[in-house]
Each structure stands twice: as C-alpha cells, then as structure tokens.
Design an enzyme around this catalytic site. Structure first.
Site, PDB file in Angstrom:
ATOM      1  N   ASP A 197      -1.161   2.868   0.141  1.00 32.51           N
ATOM      2  CA  ASP A 197      -2.022   3.128  -1.005  1.00 32.51           C
ATOM      3  C   ASP A 197      -2.089   1.875  -1.880  1.00 32.51           C
ATOM      4  OD1 ASP A 197      -3.453   5.131  -2.733  1.00 32.51           O
ATOM      5  OD2 ASP A 197      -1.847   4.580  -4.121  1.00 32.51           O
ATOM      6  N   GLU A 223      -5.354   0.150   1.643  1.00 28.38           N
ATOM      7  CA  GLU A 223      -6.494  -0.129   0.767  1.00 28.38           C
ATOM      8  C   GLU A 223      -6.406  -1.577   0.314  1.00 28.38           C
ATOM      9  OE1 GLU A 223      -7.692   3.720  -1.703  1.00 28.38           O
ATOM     10  OE2 GLU A 223      -5.594   3.186  -2.015  1.00 28.38           O
TER      11      GLU A 223
END
Length: 624
Positions: free
Chosen positions: A309, A338
């Site tokens: 994340d 990400e």
C-alpha cells in the site's frame, strides 16, 4: 530470518531479530527495541519482569517455566503495548500471547506447497473477505477466513481461471471491535495495529489466540491445493494513529518521519500517507521490521506475494532490500505496489518507491494508472469519461498500457496522460487494471461517466475494458465480483460502507451468464497464449505492432509467433465507438476467436482479406 548489523564497528557487531517473544517449554525470552533512557518491564498475567538494557537499545528479560498461553505486555515508561512484533494476541490485539507456533498448524500444513509462478503468468483477483462471502447463500462461514476453504468458493475461483488472490489487509487492524462482531461493522483494514497477526474479526473465535492463526493457515492451504497463490496486502506506510500505535508506545518518534519547516526545524509529523503519519522506512530498525515482517508471513504462513500500500512512501533502498531477502527464499514470490503516495513525504521523490522509479527496483511492479484512466477516466472526477466514453485523445495512453509501460517505438509519450517517459524496465513491472477496491467499480464508473447508458451498452463496454486489460502485456489485475457485474451503488470510497454496498451479488452469475463466460474465456485466452504475456521488453518491441485505426479505437498485431505462441499473427481491435468501424489489416485469412461479446478459441468463424469490420463497443480478436 534476516539479521541487521546494528553497530558500524566490525569488532562490535551485534545482531538483532524482531522476535520479541521466543518460547520454549523451559523459558520464554522477551526482547524489545526501546530508548536507552527508558524504564522497561514485561507485564505478565501474574508477575512483572524488569528488562535489562543491552547494546544498541535492545532490552531483554527471561521468564522461567512453561508460559504457553500466558499474556504479556511491554511497559515502556508509562506506555503498555504488546510490542511491535507480536505473533499472537488477545482479543482486539491488546496483549501479546506466548505461543508455540507449531500448535497453530492445521493438519497437513507441513506438506503445504506454496504456489509461485513467473510474474507474466499471474492473474490477480483482489478480494475482501467479507465482500466475497457475506452474501453467498452457500457460505458456512460468511465473512471469515474459512469461507475461502469452502467448495463453492474454490470452485468459483477455479472456474473463473484466476491463479492468485490478493486479499485486502488481513492482519490485526483497529477499526473493527472484535468483542462486538454480532453488530454491523465494516472496514477495508488499512488501519494497522499488529502487523504480524491475522485479524480476529475474520476468525470464528477472536478470543482464542490460536484460532485466527490456524484458520488463516487453513485458508492458505485450501487455496494452495487449488493451485491459487495468496498475495497479502501490507500497509507498512502508516499506522492507525500515532499516540496509540505500538511503534510509538515502545520507541517514541523513532518509527515516524517528521516534516521540516522552511527554517529547517521540525514541524510535526509528515503525512505522505494521508492518514496523519508516515513511517520512516529508511531508518535501520523500521527497515528491519518491514523485512522481517515479510519474511514472517512467508515462513510461517506460506504467503506467495505482497501488495505494498502506498509504496511511494517507502524508500527505494528498503524495497530493494525486501526484494533481495525474499529472493533468498524464492525469486518467484511476487511483489508489487502503488507507485505513489497520498501526499508529500519527508523524503524527496527520487529516493522513494514512486512509479517513476520502478526501473530502479528490479522485479518489483507497480499499478498503471495510465491504462486505468485511459479506459474509464480520472480517479479525481467520477463523471469524466475516457476511451470507453469516446472522450478524445485517450488512445496513446491506452497503447502505453497495452505495451506494458515500457519504451515502445510506436507510443508517443508526449500524448500519454500521466507519464512522459516509460517507467517499466520490463513489462512484468506493470500491473494492468481498470478498477480496484478503492474507487468506483467498473459498472458504476460507466454509469457515472456515460449518462443514459443502457444495460446492453454497459455490458459491452465492461467486457471491452477487461479485454484491454487482459490482452495487455504486464500482469492483469481485476476486482472481485467484476465477473458478476458488481456494483457498489455508485459509492467511490466504500472503506466503511455496510454490506449492502460492498457485498457481491451472487445471483448475477445466473442472471448474466454471458458476462461470467466472457471473463472466464478471456482469462483462458491469456493463459493459453504467451503472446499476451511477454516477459521481456525486447520481445514486446519486436513483436507488438500498433496498426493505424480511427478515433476511439486501438488496433495492434502480435506478430511472428510472439513468445513462441502457436498462433502466427494475432490481431486485437478495441472499438469504443457506438457504430461499426472498419480497420485495415495485413492481407490474409484469419480465424475469429473474439467478436460480438463472445470468445471461443476454437473459432467463431473466419475472415479473409485486408480489412475487417468491428462491431460497436466491442473487441475483435483474430489470428492466422
């Protein structure tokens, strides 16, 4: 486990592991990284043990006797916590629990075989435990880890053809009260508390410290038996908050970055995560924590991959150190994340795991928001459409994604939506997708961006979008339930929305069988033909040729038995226009395998000549 040298002087090297509780029947040893000027104790059920300071701020205490099942907390000055690396916890993660991890193994665990594939062969299915099973009539354990051990779940995933599940955060997180599971509660879980223990809310008994661990392993075991890899969503970039975090309670301010004012003085906590804090991955003990946490999930739980994340909050050196440590176990453990942050970080972008720096992180992948937003429109504006809505100037961005975000001679980077330079060194560093958990799902986005869209048009454009994703180079990724025409009733950020918003509608599998069949056949087409999943940039540059096509279409050829494919030339045309479009192609005789929202590798017919007609809002795939 990976060890960290804590002293620069070779003659004084000390090695530390984030193994804060080491159990044996004769004694349990406790270790803690805490300030040298602190006062530290281990608070047990019936005694308090003073801890002794050793080198490099490592405190230790030893409790004699068999303490299996006893709870403990670390008391650092006036702050109590289970430490930062508890491996078992009490309900709501408030206390650590002394366990022999062998007691948590389900029957046959020793023979469990991880599922590891080359990245180009992976097909990722992102799911939330509760979304997937809470509305399924056949589920015996709705919303629990065990739901993924049940025949209906395994059969659905195998029938669809995906080979990796990306499970949303499954560690112990803070927003669900495990003592009130009979009341409506929901969260995605991006609010970490204990990073190395499964979440009790997904177990059948959060009061039993062993239950959540054993049931998580049962889930992994069942998926592995079905040939499905398990990818864990990890959120090391921030904690639930600062004041109550185990990091802060054991070593205040060490694990977090501080922002800097214009005069060079600290100005509070940096907030690159958008959650009120960002962790300092560049600090030796935070880096070690991340490495050993990943290793713990691999060694103890047989995890096959990790999705980071907000990877753009982590420094490049740490991400490469994690990749190196993982490679020592299995180079095919997949890592992606990400490639952005949610705000400005306290480190400069050139040091961070941003998408633009992916080429500096070999064999780590990042999501392509270029292909996502080229297809359906920008994340920041739900009502703005893109290629699927026949918005202008989206084709080049779509081509960039189809090529795997590499340097391709036919992609004009000046026309690409977000990146002006290729960022993937190899196509397998790009995750191709059109929607995921933290945004509108695809059907909702189509409704929001194309006013008056009919049900037939919605289905056609949905299938067209996924055809672009699954015939792109790179690694395809889909949101759970999209094969069922999933809707979240237009909610963009459903992280704490009720089940009525987030649950899958399983009746849609029978209601729209043509949709599920298309997804199933599309995934099979990709898996059966290596031309759609070339692993090296040079192969993509050699075999992927874009063909001239009118506005709101993209056409390309995978030529000359690309990647030793059995098909000589494969031509893919994506037509977003609401009318039939003609495309010039190399003269020849071709077998049609995709047209009019159907896919059949055995053939749907034949076409000959140097021009094909493509139905409205659909894909055409032919080969010779």
């Amino acid at each position: 486990m990976i060890a960290l040298i804590l002293s620069a002087c070779e003659s004084e090297q000390k090695v530390f592991h984030f193994d804060e509780m080491t159990y044996s029947p004769s004694e349990t040893v406790f270790r803690l990284f805490a300030p040298e000027d602190a006062t530290c104790y281990v608070v047990m059920d019936d005694e308090v043990l003073p801890m002794t300071l050793g080198a490099d701020s490592i405190w230790t205490a030893t409790a004699k006797g068999d303490l299996k099942g006893h709870t403990y907390q670390f008391l650092v000055n006036k702050s109590l916590s289970p430490g930062v690396f508890a491996k078992a916890v009490s309900v709501n993660g408030e206390k650590g629990v002394v366990v022999d991890m062998r007691d948590t193994n389900p029957e046959g665990w020793e023979s469990d075989q991880p599922v590891r594939r080359m990245p180009q062969d992976i097909v990722v299915y992102e799911m939330h435990h509760r979304d997937f099973s809470v509305n399924q009539p056949l589920a015996q354990h709705p919303g629990k880890f065990l739901a993924l051990t049940e025949p209906w779940a395994i059969e659905h995933l195998k029938e669809l053809g995906i080979n990796a599940v990306h499970i949303l955060p499954s560690y112990d997180y803070g927003s669900v009260d495990e003592t009130r599971l009979n009341e409506p509660q929901y969260n995605w879980g991006y609010d970490p508390v204990n990073y190395n223990v499964p979440e009790g809310g997904y177990s059948t008994d959060p009061y039993d410290p062993l239950c959540r661990i054993r049931e998580f392993k049962q889930m992994v075991q069942a998926l592995h038996k079905a040939g499905i890899a398990v990818i864990l969503d990890v959120v090391y970039n921030h904690t639930y908050d600062i004041d109550h975090s185990n990091f802060q309670r054991t070593y205040p301010d060490y694990y977090y970055r501080k922002a800097t004012a214009p005069d060079g003085e600290p100005s509070g906590y940096s907030n690159g995560s958008g959650c009120g804090n960002e962790t300092a991955s560049e600090k030796p003990m935070m880096r070690l924590f991340m490495i050993e946490s990943v290793m713990h999930w691999i060694n103890e739980y047989h995890i096959d991959g990790f999705r980071f994340d907000l990877m753009g909050c982590h420094d490049i050196e740490t991400m490469n150190a994690i990749r190196k440590a993982v490679d020592e176990i299995d180079p095919n453990i997949f890592i992606y994340g990400e490639g952005w942050s949610a705000g400005a970080c306290a480190l400069p972008n050139e040091q961070l795991g941003m998408k633009a720096n992916i080429s500096k992180m070999p064999r780590i992948a990042a999501f392509s928001d270029e292909i996502r937003d080229a297809l359906r429109g920008p994340w920041s504006d739900n009502a703005m459409g893109a290629f699927l809505a026949c918005a202008p100037h989206c084709e080049e961005s779509l081509k960039f994604g189809i090529a795997g975000c590499i340097d391709h001679p036919q992609v004009d980077m000046s026309q690409v939506n977000y990146s002006k330079e290729p960022w993937a060194a190899e196509p397998t560093q790009m995750m191709s997708y059109v929607s995921c958990h933290d945004d509108m799902c695809l059907t909702d986005r189509l409704r929001a961006s194309i006013p008056g869209i009919t049900d037939d048009e919605l289905i056609s454009l949905d299938l067209l979008a996924q055809t672009a994703v699954f015939t792109s180079q790179g690694v395809p990724f889909m949101l759970s339930g999209e094969e069922l025409l999933r809707t979240k009733l237009g909610v963009h950020n459903s992280y704490e929305s009720p089940d009525s918003i987030n649950r899958l509608d399983w009746e849609n599998k029978a209601r729209y069988p043509e949709v599920f069949d298309y997804y199933k056949n599309l995934i099979a087409l990709r898996k059966n033909h290596p031309a759609f999943r070339m692993a090296r940039t040079v192969l993509v540059q050699q075999h992927l040729e874009f063909l001239p096509s009118p506005d709101y279409t993209v056409a390309y050829r995978l030529k000359d038995h690309a990647a030793d494919d059995s098909w000589g030339d494969i031509i893919v045309v994506l037509n977003a226009n609401p009318e039939v479009v003609g495309i010039d192609i190399p003269d020849g005789r071709y077998t049609v395998v995709c047209c009019d929202n159907q896919i059949d590798e055995n053939g749907l017919g034949e076409v000959s000549g140097n021009r094909v007609m493509v139905s409205p809002q659909s894909a055409l795939i032919i080969h010779n």
